[in-house]
Design an enzyme around this catalytic site. Structure first.
Site, PDB file in Angstrom:
ATOM      1  N   ASP A   1       0.999  -1.266   0.012  1.00 19.79           N
ATOM      2  CA  ASP A   1       0.276   0.199  -0.041  1.00 19.79           C
ATOM      3  C   ASP A   1       0.464   1.244  -0.326  1.00 19.79           C
ATOM      4  OD1 ASP A   1      -3.060   0.651   1.384  1.00 19.79           O
ATOM      5  OD2 ASP A   1      -1.454   1.817   0.356  1.00 19.79           O
TER       6      ASP A   1
HETATM    7  C1  GLC Z   1      -4.638   3.889   0.082  1.00 18.58           C
HETATM    8  C2  GLC Z   1      -5.310   3.143   0.173  1.00 18.58           C
HETATM    9  C3  GLC Z   1      -5.307   2.425  -0.550  1.00 18.58           C
HETATM   10  C4  GLC Z   1      -4.981   2.962  -2.528  1.00 18.58           C
HETATM   11  C5  GLC Z   1      -4.102   3.385  -2.753  1.00 18.58           C
HETATM   12  C6  GLC Z   1      -3.946   4.034  -3.025  1.00 18.58           C
HETATM   13  O1  GLC Z   1      -3.661   4.787   1.480  1.00 18.58           O
HETATM   14  O2  GLC Z   1      -4.796   2.710   2.109  1.00 18.58           O
HETATM   15  O3  GLC Z   1      -6.343   1.328  -0.728  1.00 18.58           O
HETATM   16  O4  GLC Z   1      -5.758   1.747  -3.237  1.00 18.58           O
HETATM   17  O5  GLC Z   1      -3.752   4.260  -1.467  1.00 18.58           O
HETATM   18  O6  GLC Z   1      -4.896   5.347  -3.643  1.00 18.58           O
END
Ligand code: GLC
Length: 739
Positions: free
Chosen positions: A269
Site C-alpha cells: 500500500d
Molecule cells: C491508499 C489506500 C489504498 C489505495 C492506495 C492508492 O492509502 O490504503 O486502498 O488503493 O493508497 O491510492
C-alpha cells in the site's frame, strides 16, 4: 457499445512465460528493480526526473495519472526510448465508478446482486481504460464489522460469504472476459489481510486476529477474488498480530502463493514498506526493503526502499537475485496478460463517452437496488403523488452533487450528479409545491439558526422529506468516527420537524451504519441510500414515490448505540447468551438491586442487546411469506450436496423483489461456531399473490471451518438451517452430517 478497439488475440501463457524469461535474461539488476517501483503521476505534468526515470527503466508503474495524452506520452518514452521497451502499468483507485459514480461499495453490497456489481465494474473499467488506466486498486474485500472505521464505506459488508460472491463479481467486471482487451483493467484484492479488524475502529490501527478467525472470516473473500482470477493483491497497512502485512510472509507467501497458488503480483500500500520502520518492525529502510521482499511484496507503491537498497542487498548476499527475478516475473506476467506489450497505447476514440446515458441509467439502477428501506410506519411510503399538495424538502444532503458521490471519487464528475432536489424540482414543474429549507449548512453543523424555517416549512407541508447523513469526508480512509450518531445537530433538526406533527421521511445518505436509537422514534419512514452516487436524485424519487420498490438488504448491522460495536450477526453464542428472560434495562432495576439481579448474561445494562436493524434486513412496499421449508437431504456425508427447498409468496399488493437467505449453524463443534452463517441467497421477484419454490443446493463442504489444527474440517453432527428475509429468520429445519 462501449468499445470499438480491435481486440488482439489473448496472449497464450506459454508465450508469456517465454517473453518474461527472455526479458529478465536481458535486464540489469537496476532495470529489474525499476519494474518493482510504482511512482505517482502529476496530473498531466511530466517532470524531468519522471521522464528520466521512465527512459532509464527505473519505473514500472505510475499511479494517479489519468490524462490520456500524458499516459500515452509516458508510455511512448517507456516503449520507444528505454533500453528494453517494457510498457508502464497505469493504476488508479476505480472503487465505485470513474466519471460516472455508483453507490459506495457498502451500498452496492446491499443490492445482493452480483450481476449488478459486475455490470457496474465493467462500466467503471470502460470509463477508466479510456483514460489509460489499466489497473484498479479494487475490489476492497476487507470484512467490515466496525462502522467507526471510515473504510467500511469501501467494503462489501460484514459477511465473508456474501463479500466473496460480490468480490468475484467485481473482479469479473473489472477484468472482463479477456484481460488483454483494451477495456479490461487488472483488479486488485485489497487490503491483504485483516485490515477491517483495526482496533477501536481507528484506521491504520493494530489488528489482533487468531488464525482461526483469519481463515474463517477475513481470508475467504480474498480467496473468492483469487478464484475469480484477480490479477493482483495489495498488502494492508495494518499490523497483523505483531507482523505488519507488508512484511508478513505467512500472508504473502505461505497462504497466498503456497496454499492458494497465486501467480499475479502483490503491491504494497502507499509507502507501507517504508512504514515498517514506523511500526517498529525494522530499524531502517534497508531492513524494511529486505523484510518486504522476504515476505513476498513484489511492487513498492510510492516509497522507494527497493530502489535505494535492493542492489546492495543482492550484492551483500542478503537477498538472492533469483528472488528479485521471481518478483519481476510476477509483474511482467500481469503486464503481458493485459496485452500491454502488443498494445501499450490508449486510443480514447475507441471508447464510448464517459458519463453517457447508458452509464447514467446503470448508476440509477444501482442506486435504487442499493437502497434499504429500514422503517415505514403506517405504510407512509410510497408517497401518493396525487394526494400530495405540498412537500417540505429539508436537510444538508438534499442538494449536494459532490457529497452524494461518497468517498474515493477522484474522477467523479459532480456536473453529472442529479441530486434529490433536482429530481423533486422536476415534480414541482408538474405542480407539486415544494418548500426547500436546508436547516443546516453542513451535516457537521451544530447551529440551529435554520431550524425555524425548517419547522415552518414542515408545518405547512403534507410530508417532510429530510435528507441527512454524512458529508463524504466523514467516511473513507482515515475518516473514522467515535460517535456513530448523525453528526452535528441533525438529530435535533429531525426532532424539531417531528414536533410539527407532519409525517417525517428521513432519507439517510451516509458512508456507514449509524447509531439511530436516539432518533428512530421521531422518524416515520427511513430510507437508507448510503452515498448513492451520480444518480442519487432520480433513484431517491423513484423509490419515495413508488416508481421503484425497495429491495435492498443490510450487509452491515445497524447498532442501537455506538457502545454496542462490534455487533454483527455471526457472533458466537458465549456461555451466557442474553435472553428476554435475563435481560433487564438499568432503568428497570429497583433501588439497591443486588449484584445478582441482572441475569448475569452477556448484554449492556443501558441498551437492548439486539441491533437496531440486523444483517440481511430490509423492508419492501409489499410483503413476503415463507413456508414449506424442507431438507431433501436429512442425512449427508461430507462428500454429498445439501438440498433445501422453501416456498416464498408475495403477500402484498405490489410486485417486489425479496432476497431469500439461507443460514446455517453448527451447534456443537470442536471449536465454537457462529450462531448463524449465511451460506446462500437468491433474489426473487414476485407479483402480488404469486409464489415460487426456491431450491438451494450446496456441497456439505461449504460448511467447513478451520479446526484446532487450522485445517479446514467437517465434523459429524446436527446442522441447523434457517431460510428467510434476514439473519433473524425463524423458519428452520435440521440435517445431520453422519460421516
Ligand atoms: C491508499 C489506500 C489504498 C489505495 C492506495 C492508492 O492509502 O490504503 O486502498 O488503493 O493508497 O491510492
Amino acid at each position: 457499445m462501449d468499445l470499438v478497439a480491435p481486440s488482439i488475440p489473448a496472449p497464450a501463457e506459454a508465450d508469456i512465460d517465454a517473453l518474461v524469461r527472455e526479458l529478465i535474461g536481458r535486464m540489469t539488476l537496476a532495470e529489474k528493480v525499476g519494474q518493482l517501483q510504482q511512482v505517482a503521476g502529476n496530473s498531466g505534468q511530466i517532470s524531468d526526473s519522471l521522464a528520466q526515470a521512465v527512459r532509464t527503466g527505473a519505473v514500472g508503474s505510475i499511479i494517479n495519472e489519468v490524462d490520456v495524452d500524458t499516459v500515452n506520452r509516458l508510455q511512448q518514452m517507456a516503449v520507444d526510448e528505454s533500453q528494453l521497451g517494457i510498457p508502464l502499468l497505469f493504476g488508479r483507485d476505480v472503487i465505485h465508478g470513474f466519471e460516472t459514480v455508483l453507490p459506495i461499495p457498502l451500498g452496492l453490497s446491499c443490492s445482493w446482486d452480483p450481476d449488478l456489481l459486475q455490470r457496474g465494474a465493467r462500466m467503471s473499467a470502460v470509463e477508466a481504460a479510456s483514460s489509460g488506466v489499466r489497473w484498479t486498486f479494487a475490489p476492497m474485500v476487507d470484512i467490515g464489522r466496525d462502522p467507526r472505521w471510515g473504510r467500511v464505506a469501501e467494503c462489501l459488508g460484514e459477511d465473508p460469504y456474501l463479500s466473496g460472491v460480490l468480490a468475484a463479481a467485481l473482479v469479473r467486471g473489472f477484468q472482463g472476459d479477456d484481460l488483454s482487451s483494451a477495456s479490461s483493467i487488472a483488479a486488485c484484492a485489497k487490503h491483504f489481510a485483516g485490515y477491517g479488524a483495526s482496533e477501536g475502529g481507528r484506521d491504520y490501527n493494530t489488528t489482533h486476529i487468531p488464525e482461526g478467525e483469519l481463515r474463517s472470516v477475513h481470508l475467504p473473500p480474498f480467496k473468492a477474488a483469487l478464484d475469480a482470477g484477480v490479477a493482483t493483491f495489495m498488502a494492508s497497512f495494518s499490523d497483523l498480530n505483531g507482523i505488519p502485512a507488508s512484511a508478513n510472509r505467512f500472508l504473502m507467501t505461505d497462504v497466498l502463493r503456497r496454499e492458494w497458488g497465486f501467480d499475479g503480483f502483490v503491491v504494497s500500500d502507499w509507502e507501507s514498506i517504508s512504514q515498517l520502520r514506523v511500526h517498529g518492525l525494522t530499524g531502517s529502510d534497508r531492513e524494511s526493503a529486505a523484510a518486504a521482499i522476504e515476505a513476498g511484496i513484489d511492487m513498492e507503491m510510492e516509497s522507494s526502499t527497493y530502489r535505494a537498497h535492493v542492489e546492495e542487498l543482492v550484492a551483500s548476499g542478503l537477498i538472492d537475485e533469483e528472488t528479485i527475478d521471481a518478483m519481476v516475473a510476477n509483474v511482467l506476467r500481469v503486464k503481458a496478460r493485459l496485452g500491454l506489450f502488443e498494445r501499450p497505447f490508449t486510443d480514447p476514440a475507441a471508447f464510448s463517452s464517459r458519463g453517457n446515458a447508458d452509464h447514467l441509467q446503470l448508476a440509477r439502477e444501482a442506486a435504487v437496488r442499493s437502497a434499504v428501506l429500514l422503517k415505514n410506519d403506517g405504510d407512509l411510503l410510497p408517497l401518493n403523488r396525487e394526494r400530495l399538495r405540498r412537500v417540505a424538502v429539508i436537510g444538508p444532503m438534499a442538494d449536494e452533487p459532490q457529497e452524494q458521490l461518497g468517498t474515493w471519487v477522484f474522477d467523479g464528475n459532480p456536473q453529472l450528479s442529479q441530486t434529490p432536489l433536482d429530481a423533486l424540482l422536476e415534480l414541482e414543474s408538474q405542480g407539486l409545491m415544494l418548500d426547500v429549507v436546508r436547516g443546516l449548512e453542513l451535516t457537521r453543523d451544530e447551529g440551529e439558526a435554520g431550524f425555524e424555517a425548517a419547522e415552518a416549512a414542515a408545518r405547512a407541508a403534507d410530508v417532510a422529506l429530510l435528507f441527512v447523513g454524512e458529508e463524504a469526508v466523514l467516511s473513507g480512509e482515515a475518516h473514522c468516527r467515535a460517535d456513530l450518531r448523525l453528526p452535528g445537530a441533525q438529530e435535533a433538526l429531525i426532532r424539531r420537524v417531528r414536533a410539527t406533527g407532519t409525517p417525517v421521511v428521513v432519507v439517510l445518505m451516509s458512508g456507514r451504519a449509524l447509531a439511530l436509537d436516539g432518533i428512530i422514534d421521531d422518524i416515520d419512514a427511513l430510507l437508507c441510500l448510503w452515498h448513492p452516487g451520480t444518480m442519487a436524485g432520480p433513484a431517491a424519487i423513484d423509490l419515495l414515490f413508488g416508481n421503484e420498490t425497495p429491495s435492498g438488504k443490510l450487509t452491515t448491522t445497524f447498532p442501537r448505540v455506538t457502545g454496542q460495536v462490534p455487533i454483527y450477526y455471526g457472533q458466537r453464542n458465549t456461555g451466557r447468551p442474553p435472553t428476554p428472560e435475563t435481560y433487564v434495562h438499568m432503568r428497570d432495576l429497583p433501588r439497591g438491586a443486588s449484584q445478582l439481579s441482572t441475569g448475569n448474561t452477556s448484554y449492556h445494562l443501558d441498551t437492548h442487546y439486539t441491533p437496531l436493524f440486523p444483517f440481511g434486513f430490509g423492508l419492501s412496499y409489499t410483503s413476503f411469506a415463507y413456508s414449506q421449508l424442507t431438507c431433501d437431504t436429512p442425512e449427508v456425508s461430507r462428500h454429498d450436496d445439501i438440498c433445501v427447498r422453501v416456498t416464498v409468496r408475495n403477500t402484498g399488493s405490489r410486485t417486489g423483489t425479496e432476497v431469500v437467505q439461507l443460514y446455517t449453524r453448527d451447534p456443537v463443534a470442536s471449536v465454537t461456531r457462529p450462531v448463524r452463517e449465511l451460506k446462500r441467497f437468491m433474489r426473487v421477484t414476485l407479483d402480488p399473490g404469486a409464489s415460487q419454490e426456491i431450491e438451494f443446493r450446496l456441497p456439505v463442504y461449504d460448511l467447513c471451518f478451520p479446526g484446532r489444527d487450522m485445517k479446514m474440517t467437517i465434523e459429524p453432527g446436527v446442522i441447523e438451517l434457517w431460510v428467510g428475509g434476514n439473519s433473524q429468520a425463524s423458519l428452520g429445519t435440521t440435517l445431520t452430517i453422519v460421516s
